[in-house]
Design a protein around this motif. Structure first.
Motif, PDB file in Angstrom:
ATOM      1  N   THR A 130      39.937  62.282   5.429  1.00  0.00           N
ATOM      2  CA  THR A 130      38.727  63.217   5.114  1.00  0.00           C
ATOM      3  C   THR A 130      39.030  64.677   4.911  1.00  0.00           C
ATOM      4  O   THR A 130      40.284  65.147   5.451  1.00  0.00           O
ATOM      5  N   SER A 131      38.327  65.535   4.266  1.00  0.00           N
ATOM      6  CA  SER A 131      38.757  66.724   3.889  1.00  0.00           C
ATOM      7  C   SER A 131      39.214  67.649   4.871  1.00  0.00           C
ATOM      8  O   SER A 131      39.750  68.708   4.516  1.00  0.00           O
ATOM      9  N   GLY A 144      23.927  61.248  -2.136  1.00  0.00           N
ATOM     10  CA  GLY A 144      24.405  61.538  -0.818  1.00  0.00           C
ATOM     11  C   GLY A 144      25.584  62.680  -0.584  1.00  0.00           C
ATOM     12  O   GLY A 144      26.069  63.112  -1.591  1.00  0.00           O
ATOM     13  N   GLY A 145      26.328  62.567   0.305  1.00  0.00           N
ATOM     14  CA  GLY A 145      27.550  63.384   0.701  1.00  0.00           C
ATOM     15  C   GLY A 145      27.084  64.645   1.226  1.00  0.00           C
ATOM     16  O   GLY A 145      27.795  65.234   1.850  1.00  0.00           O
ATOM     17  N   SER A 146      25.787  65.079   0.788  1.00  0.00           N
ATOM     18  CA  SER A 146      25.148  66.393   1.548  1.00  0.00           C
ATOM     19  C   SER A 146      23.476  65.832   1.188  1.00  0.00           C
ATOM     20  O   SER A 146      23.324  64.833   0.771  1.00  0.00           O
ATOM     21  N   ALA A 147      22.757  66.490   2.035  1.00  0.00           N
ATOM     22  CA  ALA A 147      21.652  66.406   2.221  1.00  0.00           C
ATOM     23  C   ALA A 147      20.953  66.642   0.424  1.00  0.00           C
ATOM     24  O   ALA A 147      21.032  67.538  -0.019  1.00  0.00           O
ATOM     25  N   HIS A 181      18.244  58.318  -1.267  1.00  0.00           N
ATOM     26  CA  HIS A 181      18.912  59.177  -0.542  1.00  0.00           C
ATOM     27  C   HIS A 181      19.785  58.372   0.430  1.00  0.00           C
ATOM     28  O   HIS A 181      19.321  57.522   1.334  1.00  0.00           O
ATOM     29  N   ALA A 182      21.082  58.724   0.348  1.00  0.00           N
ATOM     30  CA  ALA A 182      22.054  57.713   1.318  1.00  0.00           C
ATOM     31  C   ALA A 182      22.967  58.885   2.017  1.00  0.00           C
ATOM     32  O   ALA A 182      23.145  59.732   1.828  1.00  0.00           O
ATOM     33  N   TRP A 183      23.450  58.291   3.291  1.00  0.00           N
ATOM     34  CA  TRP A 183      24.229  59.095   4.123  1.00  0.00           C
ATOM     35  C   TRP A 183      25.218  58.264   4.593  1.00  0.00           C
ATOM     36  O   TRP A 183      25.227  56.770   4.580  1.00  0.00           O
ATOM     37  N   GLY A 184      26.377  58.663   4.538  1.00  0.00           N
ATOM     38  CA  GLY A 184      27.597  57.935   4.877  1.00  0.00           C
ATOM     39  C   GLY A 184      29.156  58.652   5.113  1.00  0.00           C
ATOM     40  O   GLY A 184      28.692  60.091   5.221  1.00  0.00           O
ATOM     41  N   MET A 185      29.788  58.362   5.377  1.00  0.00           N
ATOM     42  CA  MET A 185      31.242  58.991   5.641  1.00  0.00           C
ATOM     43  C   MET A 185      32.391  58.168   5.196  1.00  0.00           C
ATOM     44  O   MET A 185      32.316  57.024   5.339  1.00  0.00           O
ATOM     45  N   GLN A 216      17.333  60.238   5.683  1.00  0.00           N
ATOM     46  CA  GLN A 216      18.694  59.824   5.230  1.00  0.00           C
ATOM     47  C   GLN A 216      18.553  58.266   5.106  1.00  0.00           C
ATOM     48  O   GLN A 216      19.372  57.360   4.766  1.00  0.00           O
ATOM     49  N   THR A 239      30.130  60.619  14.870  1.00  0.00           N
ATOM     50  CA  THR A 239      29.973  61.155  13.460  1.00  0.00           C
ATOM     51  C   THR A 239      30.323  62.596  13.436  1.00  0.00           C
ATOM     52  O   THR A 239      30.719  63.098  12.236  1.00  0.00           O
ATOM     53  N   ILE A 283      20.008  72.506   7.733  1.00  0.00           N
ATOM     54  CA  ILE A 283      19.745  71.665   6.527  1.00  0.00           C
ATOM     55  C   ILE A 283      18.399  71.450   6.336  1.00  0.00           C
ATOM     56  O   ILE A 283      17.770  71.648   5.255  1.00  0.00           O
ATOM     57  N   THR A 321      35.026  67.938  -1.540  1.00  0.00           N
ATOM     58  CA  THR A 321      34.006  66.798  -1.675  1.00  0.00           C
ATOM     59  C   THR A 321      32.714  67.561  -2.059  1.00  0.00           C
ATOM     60  O   THR A 321      31.639  66.625  -1.975  1.00  0.00           O
ATOM     61  N   LYS A 352      30.665  69.669  -0.597  1.00  0.00           N
ATOM     62  CA  LYS A 352      29.651  70.263   0.403  1.00  0.00           C
ATOM     63  C   LYS A 352      29.879  71.663   0.460  1.00  0.00           C
ATOM     64  O   LYS A 352      30.824  72.145   0.300  1.00  0.00           O
TER      65      LYS A 352
HETATM   66  P1  ADP Z   1      34.584  64.750   4.002  1.00  0.00           P
HETATM   67  O1  ADP Z   1      34.121  65.203   5.291  1.00  0.00           O
HETATM   68  O2  ADP Z   1      35.972  64.464   3.604  1.00  0.00           O
HETATM   69  O3  ADP Z   1      33.849  65.922   2.964  1.00  0.00           O
HETATM   70  P2  ADP Z   1      32.612  62.482   3.752  1.00  0.00           P
HETATM   71  O4  ADP Z   1      32.018  62.516   2.560  1.00  0.00           O
HETATM   72  O5  ADP Z   1      33.286  61.718   4.699  1.00  0.00           O
HETATM   73  O6  ADP Z   1      33.679  63.497   3.401  1.00  0.00           O
HETATM   74  O7  ADP Z   1      31.784  63.778   4.796  1.00  0.00           O
HETATM   75  C1  ADP Z   1      30.655  62.986   5.560  1.00  0.00           C
HETATM   76  C2  ADP Z   1      29.661  63.884   6.129  1.00  0.00           C
HETATM   77  O8  ADP Z   1      29.062  64.535   4.953  1.00  0.00           O
HETATM   78  C3  ADP Z   1      28.882  63.375   7.262  1.00  0.00           C
HETATM   79  O9  ADP Z   1      29.314  63.313   8.287  1.00  0.00           O
HETATM   80  C4  ADP Z   1      27.610  64.221   6.766  1.00  0.00           C
HETATM   81  O10 ADP Z   1      27.833  65.504   7.496  1.00  0.00           O
HETATM   82  C5  ADP Z   1      27.490  64.571   5.364  1.00  0.00           C
HETATM   83  N1  ADP Z   1      26.688  63.857   4.763  1.00  0.00           N
HETATM   84  C6  ADP Z   1      26.839  62.644   3.975  1.00  0.00           C
HETATM   85  N2  ADP Z   1      25.627  62.405   3.432  1.00  0.00           N
HETATM   86  C7  ADP Z   1      24.887  63.157   3.744  1.00  0.00           C
HETATM   87  C8  ADP Z   1      23.325  63.312   3.437  1.00  0.00           C
HETATM   88  N3  ADP Z   1      22.635  62.408   2.785  1.00  0.00           N
HETATM   89  N4  ADP Z   1      22.845  64.364   4.036  1.00  0.00           N
HETATM   90  C9  ADP Z   1      23.325  64.964   4.932  1.00  0.00           C
HETATM   91  N5  ADP Z   1      24.465  65.022   5.048  1.00  0.00           N
HETATM   92  C10 ADP Z   1      25.257  64.059   4.584  1.00  0.00           C
END
Ligand code: ADP
Length: 542
Positions: free
Chosen positions: A185-186, A302-305, A324-328, A359, A416, A448, A522, A524
């Motif tokens: 993770t970054s 996804g990745g950010s909102a 819209h997807a959320w993940g890590m 999400q 998380t 957000i 990544t 963000k």
């Molecule tokens: P890194 O931490 O290396 O940048 P990740 O992609 O694993 O990489 O980061 C995950 C984080 O990104 C989540 O815990 C969350 O905070 C944020 N995130 C991912 N998707 C969303 C989303 N759809 N909306 C808001 N935040 C998100």
């Protein structure tokens, strides 16, 4: 009593065996770093990945060895992954957007032994090669003709290297819990932490993600993962697409609006996935050129909102459904997806957009809850927010080397670091990263929500909200904005636009306009950096 069904270990290379057997002619199209568009098939990738395994084995690499990759999305990069996994090795994606010193730190932590690298990243390799003592072999993902003339680092070209093998290779067999992949993770706080996937977790994650209410992937799909393979496994697409025989279109190094549009159009891409910043570029390009997206059916963001304005633009102006997807990284990475259950089946217009700002809900294989600081579970009422915790077969149970132990509890829940609420129908909404939340007068303000609202203003390109210390309220929100080209709205304009759409006490105390908002590797918004930049900022009443 045990069941009498066959033991068939869930190994990732079986995915590629399947793709070659059932969807052998299905194409993988990649924009290469050398320039041309390269067309190949699952059969080719299968045959060449076996040669990569053979070549790795011939060079003495095997079970448990970490094999790093530093590459854009391409067929060769996929072959490197499957080749590494086929000998029982662990592909380890490195993010080239990190500084060379960070990359070297990560490689040393992982003890990488070999490295597959794209031509674009040779300067990084030259900077770090002698700083990673475990590294024994560097394979450049190109052919002999494109190899650099006199590099100070010893390297071989991929095509010659696999060209020496006959491809007559049986993948290694082992327990499905064997490690197969790795991604750090970054590390926006502290050192980067390594997530170590297993064959089983990747196969299960792929099975989970192809479901109709997840990515809904099938053999008729043409999918373009713009999200890089080095960002949380390209959201699993290098495993889920071959699992169903979907055609893959790899954008390679070019992610600007025009280049992405070109591939979407010429390859008739039906589905694509990336972080919001990529889509900002595509949407501006479409706005400038008046072009449309006739083939594209849906886009996973996804990745950010994903800002509401972005969902609105895709759906209303281009007839493309937004998921819209959320993940890590720690979740392989999919955790929830914003597809509509029957209860929301009739929603349209603003009501639908309201739901899509969330999400989404967790698919089978992801358990989710929200707790307060005392670890008591909070109600699913769509407003009470707290720490978001998850568990499941695709969720990490520890970090490589044991860092971050405090994020894992005895019951298997992984904290998380996100703050969220969940509604009665299971739809989760992230309100913040816990370290970014603003505490004003003892209550929390969601940065957000404010950012999403601000980018709904027609003149705003991107927005970030941070907390600024305040003598009376501890912290108050400052809205930091980049305006769209040629626009210069007044701060009052923006605040007026936001007025009435959030609780009064959430309203930012001020607006600051900047030329640039810093991003992480990544994509963000890098709030730590913004907080540094605005460390001396004070409001008029503070
Ligand atoms: P890194 O931490 O290396 O940048 P990740 O992609 O694993 O990489 O980061 C995950 C984080 O990104 C989540 O815990 C969350 O905070 C944020 N995130 C991912 N998707 C969303 C989303 N759809 N909306 C808001 N935040 C998100």
């Amino acid at each position: 009593m045990l069941g009498l069904m066959q033991e068939w270990p869930l190994l990732c290379h079986k995915i590629l065996d399947y793709a070659a057997a059932q969807h052998g002619d299905r194409e993988i199209v990649s924009r290469s770093v050398e320039g041309p568009i390269v067309r190949t098939t699952y059969s080719d990738i299968h045959a060449r990945a076996k040669k990569a395994s053979q070549a790795l084995e011939a060079d003495g690499f095997g079970l448990g060895d970490r094999i790093a990759t530093l590459g854009w999305n391409s067929a060769r990069h996929m072959e490197a992954w499957y080749g590494a996994m086929g000998v029982g090795g662990v592909y380890h994606t490195l993010n080239p957007r990190l500084f060379p010193e960070q990359i070297a730190w990560i490689m040393n932590h992982a003890e990488d032994k070999a490295l597959f690298v794209d031509l674009s990243f040779l300067p990084i390799v030259e900077a770090i090669a002698d700083k990673v003592p475990s590294l024994r072999k560097i394979i450049v993902l190109t052919d002999a003709d494109h190899m650099p003339e006199n590099s100070k680092v010893e390297m071989v070209d991929y095509e010659s290297w696999i060209g020496r093998q006959d491809g007559d290779y049986a993948w290694k067999q082992f327990d499905e819990n064997t490690a197969c992949g790795m991604c750090y993770t970054s590390g926006t706080t502290g050192d980067p932490k390594g997530v170590l996937y297993s064959h089983r977790s990747n196969v299960l994650h792929a099975l989970i993600s192809v479901q109709p209410d997840a990515l809904n992937l099938g053999s008729n799909e043409v999918i373009m993962p713009v999200v890089p393979m080095f960002h949380a496994n390209a959201w699993g697409i290098a495993h889920s697409a071959p699992m169903v025989g979907a055609k893959i279109v790899n954008p390679g190094p070019l992610m600007d609006g025009a280049s992405i549009y070109e591939l979407l159009d010429t390859e008739k891409v039906t589905m694509t996935a990336a972080v919001p910043t990529v889509w900002l570029m595509l949407l501006s390009y479409l706005e400038e050129t008046g072009k449309k997206l006739p083939h594209l059916n849906r886009v996973v963001i996804g990745g950010s909102a994903c800002p509401r304005a972005m969902t609105e633009a895709f759906q209303n102006d281009y007839d493309v459904q937004v998921i819209h997807a959320w993940g890590m990284t720690e979740m392989s990475p999919l955790g929830s997806l914003g597809v509509m259950k029957p209860v929301y089946g009739d929603l349209e217009g603003d009501a639908l957009l309201d739901m899509q700002e969330k999400q989404g809900y967790a698919p089978f294989g992801v358990e989710m809850l929200v707790t307060d600081d005392e670890n008591s579970e909070l109600p699913w009422d769509g407003k009470t927010f707290g720490k978001l915790k998850v568990r499941g077969p695709g969720v990490a149970r520890a970090y490589f080397g044991g860092a971050g132990e405090e994020q894992f509890d005895e019951e298997g829940w992984f904290d998380t670091g996100d703050v969220a609420h969940i509604n009665a129908n299971g739809y989760m909404q992230i309100t913040d990263r816990s370290k970014d939340v603003i505490k004003s007068g003892g209550e929390w303000i969601s940065t957000i929500d404010l950012e999403n609202l601000a980018v709904g203003h027609p003149d705003i390109q991107e927005a970030a909200v941070i907390g600024i210390v305040h003598p009376k309220w501890d912290e108050r929100p400052l809205l930091i904005c980049i305006t769209k080209e040629g626009k210069s709205p007044a701060a009052e304009d923006i605040l007026e636009f936001m007025q009435g759409k959030v609780a009064k006490w959430w309203m930012p105390n001020a607006v600051a306009f900047v030329e640039e908002i810093p991003h992480t590797a990544t994509g963000k918004i890098q709030k730590t950096e913004l907080r540094k930049q605005f460390a001396d900022y004070r409001f008029d009443d503070g």
